[in-house]
Design an enzyme around this catalytic site. Structure first.
Site: not given
Length: 352
Positions: A120, A33
């Site tokens: 994650y 990101d």
């Protein structure tokens, strides 16, 4: 080939779209990101804020701005919490939602990261399994060039069981031969095996009758009467086996399936298949020939015969060939899983 695993930084991919592992809220996260936002410029965050929050497993699309890609597809991936909160289902939905958007916006090519396998905390082997499963299922019904980009190979991990099984097979069928080829050396066990072969060969040779010199003569009349003289090139050529293209089309007809069912399963695009179909003398690359063997679910002997019609063979002196053989012997015709293994062992991928 329609689906490739490549080692690259996703921000440098020249595709119609790149997929971003995004936060559900319009903020810049870390990892992929952060890298995508940095390369795309500040306008990307502004576009993302106009959209607002994204539900887990869903995806939205924005322009790519300063990226090489025309679009950025943002998908909200789940954080791994032990697998008891529907993480696998949500990650699969990330791929499906992203691909649906790419198709809606008429993208011909899209690059994915290995979603959720970094910060994650998703188990890498499971993340890879889900990615390959969802992408391959999409490609069976759609035409698109899809890349799974791996920036750091540490982010790419096969299941432990598969890795150990393939490694063991390679050790048994490849290492000793390469030692002999490269260094003139064999392990002690292999030396004993080679000695046994030599002794068996000598024993067999001892019982082969050797013709007397008087019995070895040129029989011109016998040659003339033979149905195929070694000098009768025309007749020999007439009896050549069918070539690769002809054999492939016959085998597809035999399956009763559509051409598209086979070439998509082979990870081959429609344009290349059209060339093969329309050119009886088409000579494929070895990975392409093998891709069709897997799509047709040929066994090891059938595969050897099939690829020989394109001038290729399988050898235990090639790690690539040994891995292919492992999958054929185990009747695992999942081409995408095979490519995972080939990538992990730094080998060329199967397809075209």
């Amino acid at each position: 080939m329609p689906f490739e695993i490549v080692r690259n930084d996703i921000v440098n991919m020249h595709t119609d779209a790149v997929v971003n592992t995004a936060s559900p809220n319009p903020v810049i996260g870390s990892g992929v990101d952060s890298a995508i936002h940095k390369k795309a410029g500040h306008k990307l965050l502004a576009a993302r804020k106009k959209i607002g929050a994204i539900a887990l497993g869903e995806a939205v699309i924005t322009p790519g701005f300063d990226l090489s890609a025309k679009y950025v597809i943002h998908t909200a991936a789940p954080v791994w919490e032990g697998g008891k909160r529907g993480e696998e289902r949500l990650l699969a939905s990330c791929y499906r939602s992203s691909l649906a958007l790419a198709k809606e916006y008429k993208c011909e090519s899209v690059a994915f990261p290995l979603i959720a396998a970094g910060n994650y905390g998703f188990p890498k082997a499971l993340a890879l399994q889900i990615a390959v499963r969802e992408i391959s299922a999409f490609l069976l019904e759609n035409e698109m060039q899809i890349y799974l980009t791996v920036f750091d190979k540490k982010a790419f991990e096969l299941s432990e069981k598969l890795f150990k099984s393939v490694s063991s097979y390679i050790d048994e069928n490849y290492v000793d031969i390469k030692e002999l080829d490269e260094y003139g050396l064999l392990s002690e066990a292999s030396i004993l095996k080679e000695r046994r072969k030599l002794v068996e060969g000598l024993n067999k040779a001892a019982f082969v009758p050797v013709p007397k010199a008087a019995e070895i003569r040129y029989d011109k009349a016998a040659e003339a009467a033979a149905p195929e003289s070694i000098n009768d090139w025309g007749r020999l050529l007439d009896k050549l086996d069918a070539g690769f293209s002809e054999t492939l089309l016959r085998l597809i007809d035999k399956t009763g399936k559509k051409d598209s069912d086979i070439y998509k399963k082979a990870n081959v695009d429609r344009k290349l298949f059209s060339k093969i179909r329309n050119n009886p003398d088409y000579k494929p690359s070895k990975p392409t020939a093998l891709a069709f063997a897997f799509a047709l679910e040929l066994n090891l002997d059938e595969t050897k015969d099939f690829i020989s019609r394109a001038g290729f063979a399988l050898s235990h002196s090639s790690k690539f060939d040994v891995i292919v053989e492992y999958f054929l012997i185990n009747k695992n015709y999942n081409l995408f899983e095979l490519n995972e293994v080939l990538f992990a062992f730094d080998q060329p991928l199967i397809g075209a």
